[in-house]
Motif scaffolding. Structure first.
Motif, mmCIF file in Angstrom:
data_model
loop_
_atom_site.group_PDB
_atom_site.id
_atom_site.type_symbol
_atom_site.label_atom_id
_atom_site.label_comp_id
_atom_site.label_asym_id
_atom_site.label_seq_id
_atom_site.Cartn_x
_atom_site.Cartn_y
_atom_site.Cartn_z
ATOM 1 N N GLY A 19 0.780 -1.223 0.000
ATOM 2 C CA GLY A 19 0.000 0.000 0.000
ATOM 3 C C GLY A 19 0.818 1.282 0.000
ATOM 4 N N ALA A 20 0.135 2.355 0.356
ATOM 5 C CA ALA A 20 0.728 3.690 0.246
ATOM 6 C C ALA A 20 1.941 3.864 1.149
ATOM 7 C CB ALA A 20 -0.327 4.746 0.572
ATOM 8 N N ALA A 21 1.901 3.251 2.325
ATOM 9 C CA ALA A 21 3.024 3.426 3.259
ATOM 10 C C ALA A 21 4.303 2.820 2.689
ATOM 11 C CB ALA A 21 2.679 2.778 4.602
ATOM 12 N N ALA A 22 4.162 1.659 2.066
ATOM 13 C CA ALA A 22 5.344 1.007 1.495
ATOM 14 C C ALA A 22 5.895 1.819 0.327
ATOM 15 C CB ALA A 22 4.991 -0.405 1.041
ATOM 16 N N ILE A 23 4.997 2.347 -0.485
ATOM 17 C CA ILE A 23 5.444 3.160 -1.619
ATOM 18 C C ILE A 23 6.111 4.442 -1.112
ATOM 19 C CG2 ILE A 23 4.642 4.549 -3.571
ATOM 20 C CD1 ILE A 23 2.605 2.321 -4.134
ATOM 21 N N ALA A 24 5.552 5.020 -0.064
ATOM 22 C CA ALA A 24 6.150 6.232 0.508
ATOM 23 C C ALA A 24 7.566 5.952 1.018
ATOM 24 C CB ALA A 24 5.274 6.769 1.631
ATOM 25 N N ALA A 25 7.758 4.781 1.602
ATOM 26 C CA ALA A 25 9.094 4.420 2.096
ATOM 27 C C ALA A 25 10.079 4.280 0.934
ATOM 28 C CB ALA A 25 9.023 3.121 2.887
ATOM 29 N N LEU A 26 9.625 3.636 -0.133
ATOM 30 C CA LEU A 26 10.489 3.498 -1.313
ATOM 31 C C LEU A 26 10.811 4.868 -1.902
ATOM 32 C CD1 LEU A 26 8.743 0.449 -3.056
ATOM 33 C CD2 LEU A 26 10.957 0.433 -1.901
ATOM 34 N N ARG A 27 9.791 5.715 -1.928
ATOM 35 C CA ARG A 27 10.001 7.054 -2.495
ATOM 36 C C ARG A 27 11.001 7.846 -1.647
ATOM 37 N NH1 ARG A 27 5.503 11.069 -5.113
ATOM 38 N NH2 ARG A 27 6.900 12.788 -5.556
ATOM 39 N N GLY A 28 10.914 7.680 -0.340
ATOM 40 C CA GLY A 28 11.864 8.357 0.536
ATOM 41 C C GLY A 28 13.294 7.920 0.270
ATOM 42 N N THR A 83 9.534 -7.083 -22.103
ATOM 43 C CA THR A 83 9.045 -5.761 -22.509
ATOM 44 C C THR A 83 7.523 -5.689 -22.393
ATOM 45 O OG1 THR A 83 10.898 -5.597 -24.032
ATOM 46 C CG2 THR A 83 9.090 -4.070 -24.375
ATOM 47 N N PHE A 84 6.881 -6.742 -22.837
ATOM 48 C CA PHE A 84 5.411 -6.833 -22.770
ATOM 49 C C PHE A 84 4.931 -6.714 -21.328
ATOM 50 C CE2 PHE A 84 1.563 -9.475 -22.397
ATOM 51 C CZ PHE A 84 0.783 -9.058 -23.459
ATOM 52 N N LEU A 85 5.576 -7.444 -20.421
ATOM 53 C CA LEU A 85 5.107 -7.503 -19.038
ATOM 54 C C LEU A 85 5.432 -6.238 -18.248
ATOM 55 C CD1 LEU A 85 6.034 -11.219 -18.276
ATOM 56 C CD2 LEU A 85 3.727 -10.276 -18.445
ATOM 57 N N ILE A 86 6.578 -5.635 -18.529
ATOM 58 C CA ILE A 86 6.959 -4.431 -17.776
ATOM 59 C C ILE A 86 6.124 -3.226 -18.214
ATOM 60 C CG2 ILE A 86 8.851 -2.801 -17.313
ATOM 61 C CD1 ILE A 86 10.774 -5.221 -17.505
ATOM 62 N N ASN A 87 5.731 -3.208 -19.485
ATOM 63 C CA ASN A 87 4.893 -2.105 -19.965
ATOM 64 C C ASN A 87 3.439 -2.347 -19.540
ATOM 65 O OD1 ASN A 87 6.323 0.021 -21.702
ATOM 66 N ND2 ASN A 87 7.293 -1.906 -22.301
ATOM 67 N N GLU A 88 3.203 -2.248 -18.260
ATOM 68 C CA GLU A 88 1.919 -2.532 -17.599
ATOM 69 C C GLU A 88 1.499 -1.270 -16.861
ATOM 70 O OE1 GLU A 88 -0.207 -3.629 -15.154
ATOM 71 O OE2 GLU A 88 -0.865 -5.598 -15.873
ATOM 72 N N THR A 89 0.226 -0.990 -16.877
ATOM 73 C CA THR A 89 -0.250 0.228 -16.220
ATOM 74 C C THR A 89 0.242 0.342 -14.783
ATOM 75 O OG1 THR A 89 -2.237 0.343 -17.577
ATOM 76 C CG2 THR A 89 -2.307 1.491 -15.472
ATOM 77 N N ARG A 90 0.069 -0.753 -14.016
ATOM 78 C CA ARG A 90 0.413 -0.662 -12.594
ATOM 79 C C ARG A 90 1.914 -0.532 -12.377
ATOM 80 N NH1 ARG A 90 -2.990 -5.471 -10.086
ATOM 81 N NH2 ARG A 90 -2.684 -6.240 -12.190
ATOM 82 N N VAL A 91 2.703 -1.087 -13.293
ATOM 83 C CA VAL A 91 4.159 -0.929 -13.176
ATOM 84 C C VAL A 91 4.536 0.529 -13.438
ATOM 85 C CG1 VAL A 91 6.401 -1.604 -14.107
ATOM 86 C CG2 VAL A 91 4.605 -3.328 -13.826
ATOM 87 N N LEU A 92 3.984 1.095 -14.504
ATOM 88 C CA LEU A 92 4.308 2.490 -14.836
ATOM 89 C C LEU A 92 3.866 3.444 -13.734
ATOM 90 C CD1 LEU A 92 3.358 2.593 -18.644
ATOM 91 C CD2 LEU A 92 5.634 2.349 -17.648
ATOM 92 N N ARG A 93 2.640 3.216 -13.200
ATOM 93 C CA ARG A 93 2.153 4.113 -12.145
ATOM 94 C C ARG A 93 2.975 3.925 -10.863
ATOM 95 N NH1 ARG A 93 -0.518 4.905 -16.303
ATOM 96 N NH2 ARG A 93 1.501 5.855 -16.710
ATOM 97 N N PHE A 94 3.397 2.701 -10.600
ATOM 98 C CA PHE A 94 4.225 2.430 -9.418
ATOM 99 C C PHE A 94 5.565 3.158 -9.530
ATOM 100 C CE2 PHE A 94 7.697 -0.181 -7.683
ATOM 101 C CZ PHE A 94 7.348 -0.235 -6.342
#
Lengths: 221, 94
Positions: A19-28, A83-94
């Protein structure tokens, strides 16, 4: 530097956790170090499939000017699948969320191998230009290797912002691409080669232009 | 061979991969090059089958979310599964 697995690419889609907390930690971490390691970005069954494909793949020596020399995997089904698998909406947004770089449209990369035989090297360089925003290197090797450590620093500095040994199976490093940053891979040591998928998330490329040349044009519809 | 039903246990073949981008979901068979595009409901049915292995679970997840009768949803799911099986993108497990 290491973080718990937050996003995982499988053959059947993307799994997200933390979730958001984990992403925030990565972003930090990304903000502080200009890079972050993503644990097990590729799930084990997908990684095993890719490793089996790579075992039978052809590589050719490629020099990138005076920056580096490596073995580069020729275009094949394996690269098309990655290439096919990495070009995924959730990967790009992540990646946007972790890096703070909005509007990513595609990932384009290659599979390379470097050995400790003295022929392969990677010098300090930047990757900016052509809309590149975020770099990524995914470890595809079957065994841990020695050397081949990722380092990133500000141009003109001798002190790295971060030093990351990316030896976990399917682990990835996301790193910032900017005009004032440069990175390198330290020389390899030992008998095990480093094999990785490396490339860039950018804003200037349509994913369709990346994916289509590498996948069949046959349609089932 | 038993006829396909919503309780048939299904599996995604080894060479089949899936991804979704900008609302466009695509299933690709790496061995044959066949690919298949899915709309929103098809994508959710696929996710249910690939997670749980049966159309029943996939239909259960969608039941009540769309303005469609349960029997129609089951019929549509079976039709999609047959199309995917014909293209080598889905198979009966076992």
């Amino acid at each position: 530097m290491s973080q718990a697995s937050v996003l995982q690419i499988t053959r059947h889609g993307v799994r997200a956790s933390g979730g958001a907390a984990a992403i925030a930690a990565l972003r930090g971490t990304f903000r502080a170090s200009a890079c972050v390691r993503l644990t097990a970005l590729l799930d084990p069954p997908l990684l095993s499939w890719i490793q089996a494909q790579i075992a039978g793949a052809e590589f050719e020596e490629r020099a990138h000017g005076t920056i580096s020399t490596e073995l580069c995997m020729r275009r094949n089904t394996c690269l098309g699948a990655l290439t096919f698998l990495i070009n995924e909406t959730r990967v790009l947004r992540f990646v946007e969320a972790v890096s703070g770089c909005p509007g990513l449209t595609a990932f384009a990369g290659r599979v390379y191998r470097v050995c400790a035989d003295g022929r392969h090297f990677d010098s300090w360089h930047g990757d900016s230009g052509a809309g590149r925003q975020v770099g990524m290197s995914v470890n595809l090797g079957r065994e841990p290797y020695e050397g081949g450590v990722f380092e990133i620093r500000r141009r003109g500095s001798t002190e790295p912002l971060a030093t990351v040994a990316n030896v976990g199976p399917g682990d990835a490093i996301l790193f910032s691409v900017a005009g004032d940053l440069e990175h390198r891979i330290t020389p390899m040591r030992g008998a095990v080669a480093k094999t990785a998928c490396a490339g860039w998330f950018g804003t200037a490329v349509d994913y369709r232009d990346v994916v289509r040349p590498q996948t069949s044009s046959r349609s089932a519809s | 061979m038993n006829p396909l039903s919503i309780d048939t246990v299904l599996a995604v073949p080894e060479d089949v991969i899936f991804r979704e981008l900008d609302g466009e979901a695509i299933i690709l068979n790496l061995a044959t090059g066949m690919y298949f595009g899915l709309d929103e409901i098809g994508t959710r049915l696929w996710a249910g089958v690939s997670d749980a292995g049966t159309l029943r679970v996939a239909v259960d997840r969608l039941d009540g979310e769309y303005d469609v009768r349960r029997d129609q949803l089951e019929a549509d799911a079976l039709d999609l599964a047959r199309q995917l099986m014909d293209k080598g993108l889905l198979q009966v497990k076992g």
